[in-house]
Design a protein around this motif. Structure first.
Motif, mmCIF file in Angstrom:
data_model
loop_
_atom_site.group_PDB
_atom_site.id
_atom_site.type_symbol
_atom_site.label_atom_id
_atom_site.label_comp_id
_atom_site.label_asym_id
_atom_site.label_seq_id
_atom_site.Cartn_x
_atom_site.Cartn_y
_atom_site.Cartn_z
ATOM 1 N N LYS A 35 0.755 -1.067 -0.064
ATOM 2 C CA LYS A 35 -0.068 0.037 -0.154
ATOM 3 C C LYS A 35 0.770 1.265 -0.064
ATOM 4 O O LYS A 35 2.137 1.040 0.364
ATOM 5 N N HIS A 57 -0.527 -5.224 5.584
ATOM 6 C CA HIS A 57 0.181 -6.015 6.718
ATOM 7 C C HIS A 57 -0.833 -6.319 8.005
ATOM 8 O O HIS A 57 -0.345 -7.395 8.414
ATOM 9 N N TYR A 58 -1.890 -5.819 7.961
ATOM 10 C CA TYR A 58 -2.780 -5.831 9.064
ATOM 11 C C TYR A 58 -3.146 -7.463 9.147
ATOM 12 O O TYR A 58 -3.467 -7.978 9.925
ATOM 13 N N LYS A 91 -1.516 -10.102 10.424
ATOM 14 C CA LYS A 91 -1.163 -10.360 12.003
ATOM 15 C C LYS A 91 -1.723 -11.537 12.288
ATOM 16 O O LYS A 91 -2.989 -11.724 11.991
ATOM 17 N N GLU A 103 -1.695 5.000 18.018
ATOM 18 C CA GLU A 103 0.051 4.811 17.711
ATOM 19 C C GLU A 103 0.550 5.641 18.592
ATOM 20 O O GLU A 103 0.146 6.846 18.889
ATOM 21 N N ARG A 151 8.511 10.360 7.335
ATOM 22 C CA ARG A 151 7.744 10.220 5.956
ATOM 23 C C ARG A 151 6.791 11.423 5.880
ATOM 24 O O ARG A 151 5.767 11.390 5.225
ATOM 25 N N TYR A 163 4.893 11.748 2.370
ATOM 26 C CA TYR A 163 4.122 10.694 1.977
ATOM 27 C C TYR A 163 3.011 11.173 2.865
ATOM 28 O O TYR A 163 1.755 11.451 2.347
ATOM 29 N N ASP A 198 -3.940 6.623 5.035
ATOM 30 C CA ASP A 198 -3.020 5.795 5.491
ATOM 31 C C ASP A 198 -3.450 4.476 6.281
ATOM 32 O O ASP A 198 -2.855 3.402 6.422
ATOM 33 N N MET A 199 -4.378 4.753 7.034
ATOM 34 C CA MET A 199 -4.744 3.765 7.966
ATOM 35 C C MET A 199 -6.418 3.073 7.883
ATOM 36 O O MET A 199 -6.531 1.914 7.771
ATOM 37 N N HIS A 235 -6.163 -0.590 6.274
ATOM 38 C CA HIS A 235 -6.249 -1.667 7.327
ATOM 39 C C HIS A 235 -7.585 -1.740 8.070
ATOM 40 O O HIS A 235 -7.948 -2.981 8.202
ATOM 41 N N LYS A 269 -2.098 9.056 15.491
ATOM 42 C CA LYS A 269 -0.735 9.006 15.961
ATOM 43 C C LYS A 269 -0.501 9.874 17.134
ATOM 44 O O LYS A 269 -1.275 10.713 17.284
ATOM 45 N N LYS A 295 0.124 2.629 22.165
ATOM 46 C CA LYS A 295 -0.027 1.970 21.038
ATOM 47 C C LYS A 295 -0.716 0.745 21.057
ATOM 48 O O LYS A 295 -0.361 -0.273 21.855
ATOM 49 N N GLN A 332 -2.862 -5.822 18.961
ATOM 50 C CA GLN A 332 -1.559 -5.796 19.305
ATOM 51 C C GLN A 332 -1.524 -4.613 20.253
ATOM 52 O O GLN A 332 -2.443 -3.779 20.439
HETATM 53 C C1 BG6 Z 1 1.493 1.513 8.046
HETATM 54 C C2 BG6 Z 1 1.422 2.895 8.227
HETATM 55 O O1 BG6 Z 1 0.674 0.817 6.939
HETATM 56 O O2 BG6 Z 1 1.062 1.043 9.207
HETATM 57 C C3 BG6 Z 1 1.786 3.717 9.349
HETATM 58 O O3 BG6 Z 1 1.545 3.518 6.907
HETATM 59 C C4 BG6 Z 1 1.715 2.969 10.436
HETATM 60 O O4 BG6 Z 1 1.651 5.073 9.324
HETATM 61 C C5 BG6 Z 1 1.768 1.321 10.413
HETATM 62 O O5 BG6 Z 1 2.379 3.325 11.441
HETATM 63 C C6 BG6 Z 1 1.194 1.023 11.650
HETATM 64 O O6 BG6 Z 1 1.185 -0.677 11.676
HETATM 65 P P1 BG6 Z 1 1.619 -1.437 12.988
HETATM 66 O O7 BG6 Z 1 1.745 -2.903 12.423
HETATM 67 O O8 BG6 Z 1 2.452 -0.943 13.702
HETATM 68 O O9 BG6 Z 1 -0.009 -1.274 13.709
#
Ligand code: BG6
Length: 494
Positions: free
Chosen positions: A155, A185-186, A189, A223, A230, A233, A242-243, A247, A347, A352, A385
């Motif tokens: 992404k 990537h979510y 997990k 987070e 970044r 971006y 972004d999120m 995700h 953020k 987190k 997480q």
């Molecule tokens: C990324 C975002 O896809 O996921 C980041 O671009 C974000 O901004 C990150 O910090 C969060 O991933 P995780 O696995 O740390 O929750």
């Protein structure tokens, strides 16, 4: 990482990494590959080929070895182990805009076990995806005559509906959908997959999993980090793109989908698509009521002062980019009509933590009201997480001679030893190697989710100012209002 007997084993593969000197490669891809090799999840005959530009092969090797020490303390590798790993690695030097680079990659691919299987991992800025795909295609590297060919992209899949559609068209003009692996990537997990298993392997869940019992769903990703390095971006992206568009909307589809007929890529993705198609389209005049945008001001996190977003390096001092976003979606279908799905992410918050909260309706009345406090609505929390697991909140009698009640939380940690939990990149790269697309997004899903956020992007486009929250706190203006009619209001991760 736990390797189960039933896991499919991958065929020997040429793992080609574009962006081999970049951050993603150092932080995530190489550590994941080292662990996968260690656990036997990558066939011993496989090769890793880094596409590099200004470094020599040895400099690149040193870079990734240093990266292992710096970012992945749990991936311990001694000198002997490193020699074994390094012997499988080679590099191709070249510019991605030059067709010769792709011809060189073609020459570098090795016949492994009689085939020239290849995974092409694009750990590069998205603007290059189309060029890489066409370069590979022109060099004959997308054709599957000699072995499988899989293209992995990260992404953001576009920055809005139009650019996502254009990117899909560009990729699909040279690859088949089945060759494209869009990584979120979510979904890699393990705790997210645990959510699916809880839903579909326990018969007590299904009867409750609907509007008759569930009051609201809140899906969150808080987070403590800021935007790190970044700004370029993030200034164009913001928290919504972004999120949420990626995700969190993916998580929403997993929570809301109907049971698929089988756990295969298309069966699961068809069900996720049906959810997206049923989501109420937010109209321009509903945006204010159904969304929240905010930006962090200076504050303190873990006893350290952190600057305001507008003081971060590379951020415009009058930026109105949101570092916190929330959207209240409703799914207009038989199962979910009237149940708000509140998705939020921020953020520089207090902790987190990512969670899916399923909040049930209140008990119909309080039978014990002559003595007791009013029972809370039950809730089920999937902690994604840190420390993945599930917590069910019930009401129970307080010890003593009255019927007073108190809250009891039953917790089921996902793993006894967090060290054993695979990293999302280990899970997802293994899936690419065995050709399982279940946890990857299909082109139609990506476009449909952009369609849903498009009215919000339009409404926010000309924003000149934005509300603020103090870094390190949960005090985001308007979140209580957005969740006002949800039982228990805005749920702060505990
Ligand atoms: C990324 C975002 O896809 O996921 C980041 O671009 C974000 O901004 C990150 O910090 C969060 O991933 P995780 O696995 O740390 O929750």
């Amino acid at each position: 990482m736990k390797v189960n007997q039933s896991m499919d084993t991958a065929e020997p593969t040429n793992i080609v990494i574009f962006g081999a000197t970049g951050d993603l490669t150092k932080r995530k891809l190489i550590p994941a590959l080292v662990r996968m090799i260690d656990c036997g999840l990558v066939h011993t005959d496989s090769r890793i080929i880094g596409v590099i530009r200004s470094n020599t092969h040895d400099e690149w090797l040193q870079l990734i070895r240093d990266g292992l020490g710096e970012y992945s303390p749990r991936v311990a590798i001694d000198d002997a182990g490193w020699q074994v790993f390094a012997a499988r690695v080679k590099s191709v030097s070249g510019d991605l805009s030059d067709q010769k680079t792709y011809e060189d990659i073609s020459t570098a691919l090795e016949p492994l076990g009689g085939k020239k299987n290849a995974m092409f991992y694009c750990a590069i800025p998205p603007a290059w995806y189309g060029r890489v795909a066409s370069g590979l295609s022109n060099a004959g590297l997308i054709s599957e005559v000699e072995g499988y060919r899989r293209l992995v992209i990260e992404k953001p899949f576009g920055m809005d509906l139009e650019s996502a559609h254009a990117l899909n068209q560009e990729l699909l003009s040279v690859c088949d959908e089945k060759q494209i692996y869009r990584i979120d990537h979510y979904l890699g997990k393990e705790s997210v997959q645990n959510l699916l298993v809880y839903r579909f392997a326990n018969s007590i869940m299904e009867p409750l999993w609907n509007r008759n019992y569930i009051d609201s769903v809140q899906i969150s990703a808080a987070e403590t980090l800021g935007i790190e390095y970044r700004a370029d971006y993030y200034e164009h992206s913001g928290a919504l793109r972004d999120m949420i568009q990626s995700h969190l909307m993916q998580l929403m589809t997993l929570v809301a989908m109907e049971p698929p007929v089988e756990f295969t890529a298309d069966a699961v993705r068809d069900e996720k698509m049906k959810v997206l198609r049923a989501v109420h389209r937010i109209s321009p005049d509903e945006v204010d009521k159904l969304t929240v945008a905010s930006q962090y001001a200076a504050g303190t996190i873990n006893d350290e002062s952190v600057p305001a977003y507008v003081s971060e390096e590379g951020v415009s001092p009058d930026s109105s980019t949101e570092t916190f976003a929330a959207v209240r979606f409703e799914i207009d279908n038989w199962r979910w009509e009237g149940v708000p799905f509140i998705l939020w992410s921020g953020k520089r918050m207090n902790k987190k933590v990512s969670e899916v909260l399923i909040r049930f309706r209140k008990p119909p009345f309080n039978l014990f009201d002559s003595h007791a406090s009013v029972p809370h609505a039950n809730s089920l929390v999937f902690r994604l997480q840190p420390d993945g697991g599930v917590a069910l909140r019930l009401n129970a009698k307080k010890p003593g001679l009255t019927t007073d009640n108190e809250t009891l939380v039953m917790r089921a940690p996902y793993a006894d030893d967090e060290e054993e939990v695979a990293d999302a990149y280990e899970v997802l790269m293994h899936d690419v190697l065995i050709g399982d697309e279940t946890l990857f997004s299909r082109s139609d899903e990506v476009e449909e989710s952009w369609t849903l956020v498009e009215p919000i992007l339009q409404a926010w486009k000309n924003r000149v100012s934005i509300a603020r929250y103090r870094a390190g706190t949960w005090s985001v203006p308007d979140m209580d209002k957005l969740c006002a009619d949800c039982v228990g209001g805005w749920h702060l991760p505990s």
